[in-house]
Design a protein around this motif. Structure first.
Motif, short mmCIF file in Angstrom:
data_model
loop_
_atom_site.label_atom_id
_atom_site.label_comp_id
_atom_site.label_asym_id
_atom_site.label_seq_id
_atom_site.Cartn_x
_atom_site.Cartn_y
_atom_site.Cartn_z
N ILE A 165 39.34 35.40 7.96
CA ILE A 165 38.37 36.19 7.19
C ILE A 165 36.96 35.86 7.67
CG2 ILE A 165 37.45 36.59 4.88
CD1 ILE A 165 40.28 35.97 3.82
N SER A 190 47.09 38.99 7.30
CA SER A 190 45.96 39.62 6.60
C SER A 190 46.37 40.31 5.30
CB SER A 190 45.28 40.63 7.53
OG SER A 190 44.99 40.05 8.78
N ASP A 245 52.41 37.35 18.16
CA ASP A 245 53.19 38.20 19.06
C ASP A 245 52.44 38.45 20.38
OD1 ASP A 245 55.69 39.52 19.35
OD2 ASP A 245 54.63 41.43 19.29
N ASP A 264 50.36 49.62 15.03
CA ASP A 264 50.99 48.48 14.34
C ASP A 264 52.45 48.80 14.05
OD1 ASP A 264 49.61 45.87 12.73
OD2 ASP A 264 51.67 46.40 12.19
C1 LIG Z 1 48.91 31.11 3.85
C2 LIG Z 1 47.67 31.53 4.57
C3 LIG Z 1 46.45 31.37 3.94
C4 LIG Z 1 45.29 31.74 4.59
N1 LIG Z 1 44.08 31.59 3.96
C5 LIG Z 1 42.95 31.97 4.60
C6 LIG Z 1 41.69 31.84 3.98
O1 LIG Z 1 41.57 31.39 2.86
N2 LIG Z 1 40.60 32.22 4.69
C7 LIG Z 1 40.68 32.71 5.96
O2 LIG Z 1 39.66 33.03 6.56
N3 LIG Z 1 41.85 32.87 6.56
C8 LIG Z 1 42.99 32.50 5.91
N4 LIG Z 1 44.18 32.63 6.53
C9 LIG Z 1 44.20 33.12 7.90
C10 LIG Z 1 44.06 34.63 7.99
O3 LIG Z 1 44.93 35.23 7.08
C11 LIG Z 1 44.40 35.04 9.42
O4 LIG Z 1 43.59 34.30 10.32
C12 LIG Z 1 44.15 36.51 9.67
O5 LIG Z 1 44.76 37.30 8.70
C13 LIG Z 1 44.68 36.86 11.05
O6 LIG Z 1 44.48 38.22 11.28
P1 LIG Z 1 45.16 38.89 12.54
O7 LIG Z 1 44.78 40.30 12.53
O8 LIG Z 1 44.86 38.07 13.75
O9 LIG Z 1 46.73 38.69 12.31
P2 LIG Z 1 47.71 39.54 11.37
O10 LIG Z 1 47.09 39.87 10.08
O11 LIG Z 1 48.99 38.78 11.34
O12 LIG Z 1 47.88 40.90 12.15
C14 LIG Z 1 48.62 41.03 13.34
C15 LIG Z 1 49.17 42.43 13.34
O13 LIG Z 1 49.72 42.72 14.61
C16 LIG Z 1 50.86 43.50 14.43
N5 LIG Z 1 51.68 43.36 15.64
C17 LIG Z 1 52.00 42.20 16.25
N6 LIG Z 1 52.71 42.45 17.36
C18 LIG Z 1 52.82 43.79 17.45
C19 LIG Z 1 53.44 44.65 18.39
N7 LIG Z 1 54.07 44.17 19.46
N8 LIG Z 1 53.38 45.98 18.19
C20 LIG Z 1 52.73 46.49 17.11
N9 LIG Z 1 52.13 45.71 16.19
C21 LIG Z 1 52.16 44.37 16.35
C22 LIG Z 1 51.51 42.91 13.17
O14 LIG Z 1 52.38 43.84 12.56
C23 LIG Z 1 50.30 42.58 12.33
O15 LIG Z 1 49.96 43.64 11.45
C24 LIG Z 1 45.35 32.29 5.90
C25 LIG Z 1 46.59 32.46 6.51
C26 LIG Z 1 47.74 32.08 5.87
C27 LIG Z 1 49.06 32.29 6.56
#
Ligand SMILES: Cc1cc2nc3c(=O)[nH]c(=O)nc-3n(C[C@H](O)[C@H](O)[C@H](O)COP(=O)(O)OP(=O)(O)OC[C@H]3O[C@@H](n4cnc5c(N)ncnc54)[C@H](O)[C@@H]3O)c2cc1C
Length: 631
Positions: free
Chosen positions: A585, A254, A421, A244
């Motif tokens: 989540i 997240s 990304d 990351d």
């Molecule tokens: C305001 C808001 C409220 C929400 N409320 C809810 C809710 O109530 N319930 C629910 O289920 N969901 C909710 N969500 C959605 C939930 O938060 C997301 O669906 C979830 O966190 C996505 O997880 P992820 O791992 O896909 O993305 P992320 O948590 O964004 O993780 C992606 C990771 O990839 C890393 N990364 C990206 N590109 C690169 C690269 N090239 N090199 C190295 N690292 C990289 C980033 O640094 C990041 O840590 C909400 C979202 C938002 C914005």
């Protein structure tokens, strides 16, 4: 035990990585319990035992005996028995490094569910297949199509008087073993001996042919998606390098202090509703013990989803028609809804018993800790992956390079868990078909529970949501703005969130121009797919890189996701797990397990229709269908 002897167990699972059994019918689970006990007692047992059971008639609860301090296997099954919503349920027992029993329980008729299984089965146990009317044209239905599921050397045990089962097995390419070996209990053993074995489908389940030391995946992105992928792969014995750009996991979307998880009810119970229900049930099963141990903040004690369009009579008839038990979802009129939520909600709604809220970053850390208990999981912090490429030598390990072109890591499998990304990383992989993903900005707000602010006893969702964070804060939100890159907190967004929280009954309506003093917030971005379902699976190949039909050959079919060629071979490939939108989540655990099934070839935790609905290759089949209609 006769069934086990018929399947030549325990000898056949000795020293294997995994062994897959499919039982049609489950009764009170006696055959599963016998198999589990035999597995536990066998020093040469396979590392992972998958036991798939499909049955329409299952007890709502199993008896709990609890006659000793150490619960018996029957007690452990009873304690983990799921609420029986239609579809597949995963129960995992005896977890440890290189040791695990997974029960995949399919709730439904075998004729409906067995054709929906995606697995490579080593032993069918068909002694409990309920008698079905014989089909006049000699097609024995699902029984005649078991070849699709049978692994090489697969056996089947059936009752010698079960004519239809035996006919089906013969049609599927099974041959009876020496009939003198018929057991005293009247069972017959069959062995899979097909005349022809078709090659695996490009988007099907591929067994990993690589040895244990080569099982290494690089996961890019350590949000919920990446941590779930690492967790599920590590539980299958895979080494993981998690990368990351941030210094710690879960700093992107997240990293919010809290979020909801829950199932949905929809009149048509289509793929979305079924997929979200399966995901929510899995989240409840995985997080409940973690929450009970206080590993992170949250509660799985129900969630109220307000609904102004439905009344009690409609709700009851809908839940009944969909086969959703009261233990899963229950309609509450306004008065009981208010009593349940402890706030004056404006309408009645659905109470989802397996719903709740949790701290996503704590959940991600807990998954990582569990992953490390199973396999070597390394977290490379502060590394931005800029470029991906297949290594110039060796059996195609994939490499991740930083902005300077320096090697960060290499592995046979890459998993893109990089949220929005992922679009940039896909640009670095021209062999892969492009996947549409939108970026949606969201701002949440929170307030300390001072005078005038009511804390709901459980999370409440309607237009917006409110949830009671531990430590005396109310969290509420959230805004939704497509393609908005503004990272700063906005007063107008806070006002929007406050208004929604007021409408849900937690606050009085406030003056938009005088925001409360102790208001806090956070901005993050959701990665959203066009159909609002995540992408989980092997990346589809770009049309230019797909094998073309030569003269005289039929063009390959591309009308189903599982037929689309992928950026993978039996040694490894590139996979994706992203596009969770506003439901990350809810999706985390099931998406991680589905991803692991794609990578390792282990039985798929969801039905084929749901696997297809989450498969990134659906984008290719839909584009093709659209082109055909418009052309
Ligand atoms: C305001 C808001 C409220 C929400 N409320 C809810 C809710 O109530 N319930 C629910 O289920 N969901 C909710 N969500 C959605 C939930 O938060 C997301 O669906 C979830 O966190 C996505 O997880 P992820 O791992 O896909 O993305 P992320 O948590 O964004 O993780 C992606 C990771 O990839 C890393 N990364 C990206 N590109 C690169 C690269 N090239 N090199 C190295 N690292 C990289 C980033 O640094 C990041 O840590 C909400 C979202 C938002 C914005």
């Amino acid at each position: 035990m006769a069934a086990l002897a018929g399947a030549a167990l325990p000898a056949r699972w000795a020293h294997r990585d995994s062994f897959v059994i499919l039982e049609a019918g489950f009764g009170q689970g006696q055959c599963f319990l016998d198999t589990w006990a035999a597995w536990q007692a066998d020093p040469n047992r396979c590392q992972r035992l998958f036991y798939i059971a499909v049955a329409a008639q299952l007890p709502r609860q199993l008896p709990l005996i609890k006659d000793s301090e150490k619960p018996s296997l029957a007690d452990r099954l009873a304690q983990n028995w799921p609420v029986l919503t239609p579809g597949m349920h995963t129960l995992v027992f005896d977890e440890g490094p290189a040791s695990q029993v997974t029960l995949l329980l399919g709730v439904g008729e075998a004729a409906d569910l067995v054709p929906q299984l995606v697995a490579r089965v080593d032993a069918f146990l068909l002694e409990n297949v309920p008698p079905a009317p014989l089909v006049p044209n000699g097609d024995e239905g699902w029984l005649s199509r078991l070849a699709r599921l049978a692994a090489p050397g697969c056996t089947a045990v059936a009752r010698s008087e079960a004519a239809q089962v035996i006919a089906g097995l013969r049609q599927s390419g099974f041959r009876a073993e020496d009939t003198h070996a018929r057991s005293a209990t009247g069972s017959l053993t069959f062995r899979f001996a097909p005349h022809h074995t078709p090659p695996p489908l490009p988007g099907g389940l591929w067994p990993a042919v690589i040895g244990p030391t080569q099982r290494h995946a690089m996961v890019i992105g350590a949000g919920l998606a990446g941590c779930a992928a690492a967790w599920a792969l590590a539980r299958q014995g895979w080494r993981v390098t998690l990368i990351d750009e941030h210094a710690a996991p879960a700093q992107g979307a997240s990293g919010n202090p809290g979020g909801l998880f829950h199932s949905i009810v929809h009149g048509e119970d289509g793929l979305h509703a079924r997929a979200h229900r399966a995901a929510a049930m899995r989240t409840a099963a995985v997080t409940s013990p973690m929450l009970a141990q206080g590993r992170f903040e949250g509660a799985c004690q129900g969630l109220l989803r307000l609904d102004t369009q439905t009344d009690a009579a409609q709700a009851e008839s809908l839940a009944h028609r969909l086969g959703l038990p009261l233990e899963h979802v229950q309609w509450l009129d306004q008065a009981p809804a208010r009593a349940s939520a402890h706030i004056p909600v404006p309408s009645g709604g659905w109470l989802f018993h397996q719903g709740g809220w949790l701290d996503p970053a704590g959940y991600a850390q807990a998954l990582l800790a569990d992953a490390r208990a199973h396999a070597n999981v390394v977290f490379l912090a502060g590394q931005t992956v800029h470029q991906l490429q297949a290594a110039p030598h060796g059996q195609k390990p994939w490499q991740a390079l930083d902005t300077q072109g320096k090697l960060i890591a290499e592995a046979r499998v890459i998993v893109l868990a990089s949220a929005v990304d992922t679009l940039n990383l896909l640009k670095a992989l021209p062999q892969a078909a492009p996947l549409p993903l939108s970026l949606v900005r969201g701002q949440i707000s929170s307030l300390p529970l001072q005078e005038g602010i009511l804390a709901p006893a459980i999370p409440v969702a309607g237009a917006g949501y409110v949830l009671p964070l531990h430590g005396g804060r109310l969290l509420f939100g959230a805004t939704s703005d497509l393609d908005d890159l503004d990272p700063g907190l906005r007063a107008a967004d806070h006002a929007h969130n406050l208004e929604q929280a007021a409408q849900l009954g937690c606050l009085p309506m406030l003056d938009k121009n005088a925001l409360p003093k102790y208001l806090q917030g956070r901005v993050a971005w959701r990665a959203v797919t066009p159909d609002r379902l995540p992408y989980v699976g092997a990346l589809p190949l770009n049309p230019a890189d797909r094998p073309q039909a030569t003269a005289g050959q039929k063009a390959p079919r591309l009308d189903q996701p599982r037929l689309i060629p992928r950026l993978r071979d039996e040694h490894g490939g590139v996979y994706v797990i992203t596009g969770f939108g506003s439901r990350g989540i809810t999706w985390t655990a099931l998406a991680g397990e589905l991803l692991a099934s794609w990578v390792t070839g282990s039985p798929c935790p969801v039905e084929a229709a749901l696997r297809d609905a989450l498969d990134p290759a659906r984008i290719v089949t839909r584009a093709k269908a659209k082109a055909q209609t418009s052309g």
